[in-house]
Scaffold this motif. Structure first.
Motif, mmCIF file in Angstrom:
data_model
loop_
_atom_site.group_PDB
_atom_site.id
_atom_site.type_symbol
_atom_site.label_atom_id
_atom_site.label_comp_id
_atom_site.label_asym_id
_atom_site.label_seq_id
_atom_site.Cartn_x
_atom_site.Cartn_y
_atom_site.Cartn_z
ATOM 1 N N LEU A 235 0.711 -0.894 -0.031
ATOM 2 C CA LEU A 235 -0.062 -0.252 0.272
ATOM 3 C C LEU A 235 1.215 1.394 0.235
ATOM 4 O O LEU A 235 2.202 1.291 0.397
ATOM 5 N N TRP A 236 0.478 2.147 -0.846
ATOM 6 C CA TRP A 236 1.110 3.573 -1.150
ATOM 7 C C TRP A 236 -0.241 4.439 -0.373
ATOM 8 O O TRP A 236 -1.158 4.417 -0.723
ATOM 9 N N ALA B 94 -5.527 5.198 1.016
ATOM 10 C CA ALA B 94 -4.633 4.238 0.242
ATOM 11 C C ALA B 94 -4.210 3.712 -1.105
ATOM 12 O O ALA B 94 -5.606 3.796 -1.571
ATOM 13 N N PHE B 95 -3.522 3.732 -1.508
ATOM 14 C CA PHE B 95 -3.307 2.755 -3.168
ATOM 15 C C PHE B 95 -2.745 2.101 -3.507
ATOM 16 O O PHE B 95 -1.690 1.352 -2.160
ATOM 17 N N VAL C 186 -9.129 2.684 0.294
ATOM 18 C CA VAL C 186 -7.846 2.016 -0.145
ATOM 19 C C VAL C 186 -8.914 2.045 -1.860
ATOM 20 O O VAL C 186 -10.166 1.640 -2.561
ATOM 21 N N LEU C 187 -7.714 2.362 -2.542
ATOM 22 C CA LEU C 187 -7.847 1.882 -4.363
ATOM 23 C C LEU C 187 -6.656 1.417 -4.821
ATOM 24 O O LEU C 187 -6.084 1.654 -4.207
ATOM 25 N N LEU D 232 -12.741 0.727 -5.221
ATOM 26 C CA LEU D 232 -12.046 1.431 -4.781
ATOM 27 C C LEU D 232 -13.235 0.678 -3.047
ATOM 28 O O LEU D 232 -14.504 0.187 -3.290
ATOM 29 N N LYS D 233 -12.542 0.440 -1.694
ATOM 30 C CA LYS D 233 -13.010 -0.330 -0.547
ATOM 31 C C LYS D 233 -12.819 1.219 0.677
ATOM 32 O O LYS D 233 -12.199 2.136 1.257
ATOM 33 N N ALA D 234 -14.240 1.556 0.921
ATOM 34 C CA ALA D 234 -14.688 2.283 2.446
ATOM 35 C C ALA D 234 -13.630 1.669 3.417
ATOM 36 O O ALA D 234 -14.234 0.860 3.305
#
Length: 176
Positions: free
Chosen positions: A76-77, A87-88, A123-124, A158-160
């Motif tokens: 994750l970034w 976060a990616f 998170v994307l 995407l995730k919330a």
């Protein structure tokens, strides 16, 4: 001729890989795993633009080890979508010999939980929707998200991590 014994030999249990946070000591081996899984074509992907010059979220990036060797990883970034931090996720890499047993899903879920604990709202990623929807990702709120290069918008997911964490995200994805 005598019949063979019908006594079954019990299977030898194979232990599950051990998940650990990625460390600098593992970086070379993890990079070799990613190179084996994705090959040199990974450097042409738009996702790579968001990793170049970025810093790994070490408290949210995991490696699956079997006999001390990486067999899976998820990184994750930190990025920003129109000024909002998310976060990616990527890459997610699993050694071909370890696939189809759920290791990738475990890695994704572990990384998302660590990101939630660390205070990230969402998170994307850019990836395969049928695979990642099993871990709670969706393209439902990604129409306004633009990446720094060509991408199939259906693969932007995407995730919330908290209630409403995926709402109102719009704009260019940039490094934070």
């Amino acid at each position: 001729m005598t019949a063979l014994s019908s006594t079954a030999v019990p299977p030898i249990p194979i232990s599950a890989p051990v998940l650990v946070l990625e460390t600098l000591a593992l970086e070379t081996a993890v990079t070799a795993l990613i190179d084996r899984v994705f090959g040199p074509g990974r450097f042409a992907k738009v996702s790579e633009r968001l990793r170049e010059g970025n810093r790994l979220l070490a408290d949210c990036s995991f490696v699956a080890l079997r006999e001390g060797q990486p067999v899976g990883c998820v990184r994750l970034w930190p990025v920003s979508v129109g000024g909002q931090a998310v976060a990616f996720l990527g890459p997610l890499a699993v050694d071909p010999g370890e696939r189809s047993v759920g290791l990738g899903q475990v890695l994704v879920e572990q990384a998302c939980e660590a990101a939630r604990i660390a205070g990230w709202k969402a998170v994307l990623l850019v990836g395969d929707a049928p695979y990642f929807t099993r871990a709670g990702f969706s393209a439902a709120r990604t129409a306004g998200i633009a990446l720094p290069g060509p991408v199939d918008q259906r693969r932007v997911l995407l995730k919330a991590l908290v209630e409403g964490g995926d709402e109102g995200l719009s704009g260019m994805v940039t490094l934070t």
